[in-house]
Design a protein around this motif. Structure first.
Motif, PDB file in Angstrom:
ATOM      1  N   LEU A  12       0.826  -1.208   0.000  1.00  0.00           N
ATOM      2  CA  LEU A  12       0.000   0.000   0.000  1.00  0.00           C
ATOM      3  C   LEU A  12       0.862   1.260   0.000  1.00  0.00           C
ATOM      4  O   LEU A  12       0.654   2.173  -0.783  1.00  0.00           O
ATOM      5  CB  LEU A  12      -0.883   0.027   1.240  1.00  0.00           C
ATOM      6  N   LEU A  16       1.025   4.194  -2.817  1.00  0.00           N
ATOM      7  CA  LEU A  16       0.678   5.572  -2.460  1.00  0.00           C
ATOM      8  C   LEU A  16       1.851   6.522  -2.663  1.00  0.00           C
ATOM      9  O   LEU A  16       1.668   7.654  -3.090  1.00  0.00           O
ATOM     10  CB  LEU A  16       0.180   5.631  -1.025  1.00  0.00           C
ATOM     11  N   SER A  20       1.813   9.641  -5.147  1.00  0.00           N
ATOM     12  CA  SER A  20       2.177  10.966  -4.634  1.00  0.00           C
ATOM     13  C   SER A  20       3.301  11.581  -5.448  1.00  0.00           C
ATOM     14  O   SER A  20       3.280  12.779  -5.746  1.00  0.00           O
ATOM     15  CB  SER A  20       2.602  10.865  -3.171  1.00  0.00           C
ATOM     16  N   MET A  23       1.965  12.944  -8.571  1.00  0.00           N
ATOM     17  CA  MET A  23       1.203  14.166  -8.315  1.00  0.00           C
ATOM     18  C   MET A  23       2.138  15.357  -8.111  1.00  0.00           C
ATOM     19  O   MET A  23       1.815  16.485  -8.478  1.00  0.00           O
ATOM     20  CB  MET A  23       0.325  13.991  -7.069  1.00  0.00           C
ATOM     21  N   ILE A 267     -10.054  20.893   3.204  1.00  0.00           N
ATOM     22  CA  ILE A 267     -10.746  19.644   2.910  1.00  0.00           C
ATOM     23  C   ILE A 267     -12.141  19.658   3.510  1.00  0.00           C
ATOM     24  O   ILE A 267     -13.080  19.107   2.941  1.00  0.00           O
ATOM     25  CB  ILE A 267      -9.862  18.458   3.356  1.00  0.00           C
TER      26      ILE A 267
ATOM     27  N   LEU B 116      -7.783   5.079  -4.469  1.00  0.00           N
ATOM     28  CA  LEU B 116      -6.936   5.809  -3.517  1.00  0.00           C
ATOM     29  C   LEU B 116      -7.645   5.983  -2.177  1.00  0.00           C
ATOM     30  O   LEU B 116      -7.028   5.853  -1.116  1.00  0.00           O
ATOM     31  CB  LEU B 116      -6.551   7.178  -4.094  1.00  0.00           C
ATOM     32  N   ALA B 119      -7.425   2.784  -0.372  1.00  0.00           N
ATOM     33  CA  ALA B 119      -6.070   2.588   0.163  1.00  0.00           C
ATOM     34  C   ALA B 119      -5.883   3.411   1.435  1.00  0.00           C
ATOM     35  O   ALA B 119      -5.330   2.918   2.427  1.00  0.00           O
ATOM     36  CB  ALA B 119      -5.035   2.976  -0.884  1.00  0.00           C
ATOM     37  N   LEU B 120      -6.367   4.646   1.407  1.00  0.00           N
ATOM     38  CA  LEU B 120      -6.183   5.507   2.579  1.00  0.00           C
ATOM     39  C   LEU B 120      -7.079   5.086   3.731  1.00  0.00           C
ATOM     40  O   LEU B 120      -6.760   5.325   4.900  1.00  0.00           O
ATOM     41  CB  LEU B 120      -6.482   6.964   2.215  1.00  0.00           C
ATOM     42  N   PHE B 131      -0.621  11.776   2.735  1.00  0.00           N
ATOM     43  CA  PHE B 131      -0.974  11.318   1.389  1.00  0.00           C
ATOM     44  C   PHE B 131      -2.187  12.080   0.869  1.00  0.00           C
ATOM     45  O   PHE B 131      -2.236  12.487  -0.285  1.00  0.00           O
ATOM     46  CB  PHE B 131      -1.273   9.817   1.384  1.00  0.00           C
ATOM     47  N   ARG B 132      -3.159  12.271   1.749  1.00  0.00           N
ATOM     48  CA  ARG B 132      -4.369  12.962   1.336  1.00  0.00           C
ATOM     49  C   ARG B 132      -4.027  14.376   0.842  1.00  0.00           C
ATOM     50  O   ARG B 132      -4.503  14.818  -0.201  1.00  0.00           O
ATOM     51  CB  ARG B 132      -5.342  13.038   2.514  1.00  0.00           C
ATOM     52  N   ILE B 135      -2.113  14.280  -2.612  1.00  0.00           N
ATOM     53  CA  ILE B 135      -2.948  13.924  -3.754  1.00  0.00           C
ATOM     54  C   ILE B 135      -3.971  15.017  -4.025  1.00  0.00           C
ATOM     55  O   ILE B 135      -4.419  15.212  -5.152  1.00  0.00           O
ATOM     56  CB  ILE B 135      -3.631  12.550  -3.521  1.00  0.00           C
ATOM     57  N   THR B 194      -8.614  14.062  -9.569  1.00  0.00           N
ATOM     58  CA  THR B 194      -8.575  12.842  -8.753  1.00  0.00           C
ATOM     59  C   THR B 194      -8.704  13.170  -7.263  1.00  0.00           C
ATOM     60  O   THR B 194      -9.411  12.482  -6.531  1.00  0.00           O
ATOM     61  CB  THR B 194      -7.256  12.087  -9.010  1.00  0.00           C
ATOM     62  N   VAL B 199     -11.199  12.657  -1.915  1.00  0.00           N
ATOM     63  CA  VAL B 199     -11.661  13.234  -0.651  1.00  0.00           C
ATOM     64  C   VAL B 199     -13.137  12.902  -0.408  1.00  0.00           C
ATOM     65  O   VAL B 199     -13.530  12.535   0.700  1.00  0.00           O
ATOM     66  CB  VAL B 199     -11.438  14.765  -0.660  1.00  0.00           C
TER      67      VAL B 199
END
Lengths: 276, 314
Positions: A12, A16, A20, A23, A267, B116, B119-120, B131-132, B135, B194, B199
């Motif tokens: 995993l 990831l 990343s 990105m 977020i 993703l 995975a998270l 990671f969040r 991305i 993405t 999110v």
């Protein structure tokens, strides 16, 4: 069982990390490229690292010869006014929609939802015609005006206002507070997280907004950063990537710094609204 | 007497002292309510309601750039504009391109975003915020800046092709060939969207109760079986939201192809939104409005169909 778990977890992590890295790669290119001279680009267009990160030539040219200073100031004015206006107007509207009884409230809430969902492409041409009628073409005011009260901001504020107990406002009313007093002295001080979310959201929207300023701004003295950058990149014949990438850093940096510190609210804004 | 006056004075003063000017200025709740919604109402009326009415009305006229100074020169042509627009090869090409963007972009972005999020959601709790954030970063990055980097990366002798050359592969002229240009535009868009999908899916996943997984696990269901038979059905409302959101975004796509390829080569990446923008730039305001209304109808149809098909069954 346990070893299987370790294998899966590292798999995993690997995936990831890879995602990343992909990105982040474009961000790395911006940073590398902004410090390269034009000579480095022509000699080795595919090269990755610049010869020296101390070469600030691109930034100097950007601000001395390309007039980026004034354009940066424009962007800052547009964003500052947008954020301040939205924090005030959206909290007022959100409070009224959640906490004050008046006829037409649900109709107004419908307007908020409609305004949130109408695709922008269908609106910008008539919006421009209205801006022409108002005499605001090629002014910063014309760029800012449609963003003064963003429907998503009203929506976020209303959701937040709903979570504040009625009893609190009722107690203040019994204590003799007027409606303004309740709003400014009880409601606003509780609004911290919502203000953060709306500020970030409106800052992002106005700082990054591209199509509308491109339509409204016609001369360099009212360009915002994205407009100036886009026009520079489309006009350049022998593309001067060093300069463009240095400009890209100027545009990206404020948002990245804010994001680093206020990630949670960014977020949260997405989660409440489900929008970008 | 004196004492009474004083106490009455104190009583009268005590409230203004606590609430000051604000109280005396305040109208009743209804008045304040209307006062508070006025800024929103004005901006909504001027920049959403009136433009919407204008868009529908002016679509049926032959308004051009010259009519901005002389509004009386506008003639009603009813649905002629729709005939003009819907038979224009350039418009149809942009419509096809937009369908390609939606058809490929939406499922790919959603699949990557969902994987993703999965995975998270599984296990790695401590590294999750990092990671969040990483991305999610492209979502908030300025599109003009991003497009410049991508343009640079995919130039003929740029970093991508020189990397491929090191592997012994001759890279194509990415932005100069129709199919690869479309590919790069899609790649940029997927890179930028993405994070949003991830999110939203992550928020949905975290609302799924732990016990559901444990129960299915005890029943002997494997990981992927649980994903397909438990997680996905439970996530249906989230999936619906993300599908509609992404479809609307990809249908309205403008920035990415406009900045990366200017719609080229040969109109192969031009979106409907860009076609509208161009017509507007040529002074063909009636065409621009008609194109945008056609696009709006497309968005509406797609949304309604998706809401019908994907709505969770009661």
């Amino acid at each position: 069982m346990n070893r299987l778990h370790v294998v899966r977890a590292s798999g995993l992590y690997l995936v990831l990390c890879l995602v990343s890295a992909l990105m982040l790669l474009p961000f790395a290119w911006v940073v590398f490229g902004a410090f390269k001279t034009q000579g480095e680009f022509t000699a080795n267009p595919g090269g990755w690292l610049p010869e020296s990160f101390a070469n600030l030539q691109n930034f100097v040219v950007l601000f001395t010869e390309e007039g980026f200073g004034g354009i940066l100031v424009n962007s800052i004015i547009v964003s500052a006014v947008t954020v301040l206006a939205n924090v005030l107007f959206c909290s007022m509207a959100g409070y009224a929609l959640a906490k004050l009884p008046f006829r037409g409230r649900s109709l107004l809430m419908g307007c908020v939802l409609v305004a949130m969902t109408v695709p922008y492409v269908a609106l910008f041409v008539p919006q421009f015609l209205i801006i022409v009628q108002l005499g605001l073409v090629n002014t910063l005011a014309g760029i800012i005006a449609p963003m003064l009260v963003m429907p998503l901001g009203v929506f976020i504020m209303r959701q937040f206002a709903l979570s504040i107990p009625d009893e609190l406002l009722e107690a203040a009313r019994i204590d003799g507070a007027g409606e303004f007093g309740i709003f400014f002295r009880i409601f606003l001080p509780l609004l911290g997280p919502a203000i953060a979310t709306v500020s970030i959201f409106t800052f992002l929207a106005s700082w990054n907004f591209f199509l509308w300023p491109l339509v409204v701004a016609q001369t360099e003295d009212v360009f915002t950063l994205p407009v100036a950058l886009a026009i520079a990149s489309q006009q350049a014949n022998t593309t001067v990537y060093g300069l463009l990438l240095a400009g890209a850093i100027v545009v990206l940096l404020p948002v990245l710094i804010l994001f680093l510190f206020l990630q949670r609210y960014f977020i949260q804004g997405i989660a409440t609204a489900g929008l970008k | 007497m004196a004492i009474e006056t004083t106490s009455a004075g104190v009583a009268a003063l005590s409230r203004p002292l606590r609430w000051g000017v604000l109280r005396r200025l305040s109208p009743g709740p209804t008045g304040v309510a209307w006062l508070f919604v006025t800024p929103f109402l004005v901006i909504f009326a001027v920049f959403t309601a009136v433009p919407a009415v204008m868009a529908v009305t002016l679509t049926m006229t032959d308004i051009g750039v010259a009519d901005l100074r002389d509004p009386l020169g506008v003639n009603f042509v009813f649905l002629d504009n729709f005939q003009t627009v819907l038979t224009a090869p350039a418009f149809l090409r942009s419509a096809l391109n937009t369908v390609i963007y939606v058809g490929i972009g939406v499922p790919v972005t959603m699949a990557i975003g969902f994987l993703l999020a999965l995975a998270l959601d599984s296990g790695i709790r401590r590294a999750r915020p990092v990671f969040r954030a990483v991305i999610y970063l492209p979502v908030i990055a300025n599109i003009v800046a991003a497009a410049i980097v991508w343009q640079y990366a995919f130039t003929l002798n740029g970093p991508i092709n020189s990397f491929l050359a090191d592997l012994g592969i001759a890279g194509p002229n990415w932005l100069g060939t129709p199919t690869t240009a479309m590919f790069v535009v899609l790649l940029l868009t997927i890179w930028r969207t993405t994070g949003t999908c991830m999110v939203l899916f992550l928020a949905g996943l975290q609302a799924v109760p732990e016990e559901v997984h444990e129960a299915a696990s005890l029943d002997g269901a494997g990981y992927w079986r649980r994903v397909f038979q438990m997680t996905l059905p439970l996530l249906r409302p989230t999936t619906l939201l993300v599908t509609v959101l992404m479809s609307v975004m990809f249908l309205n796509i403008f920035d990415e192809p406009f900045l990366l390829t200017e719609g080229g080569p040969l109109g192969s990446t031009k979106s409907v939104a860009q076609w509208v923008y161009e017509q507007f730039g040529f002074g063909n305001i009636s065409n621009a409005m008609t194109g945008s209304i056609v696009l709006l109808l497309g968005v509406l149809i797609v949304c309604v169909v998706q809401l019908r098909v994907l709505r969770p069954k009661q």
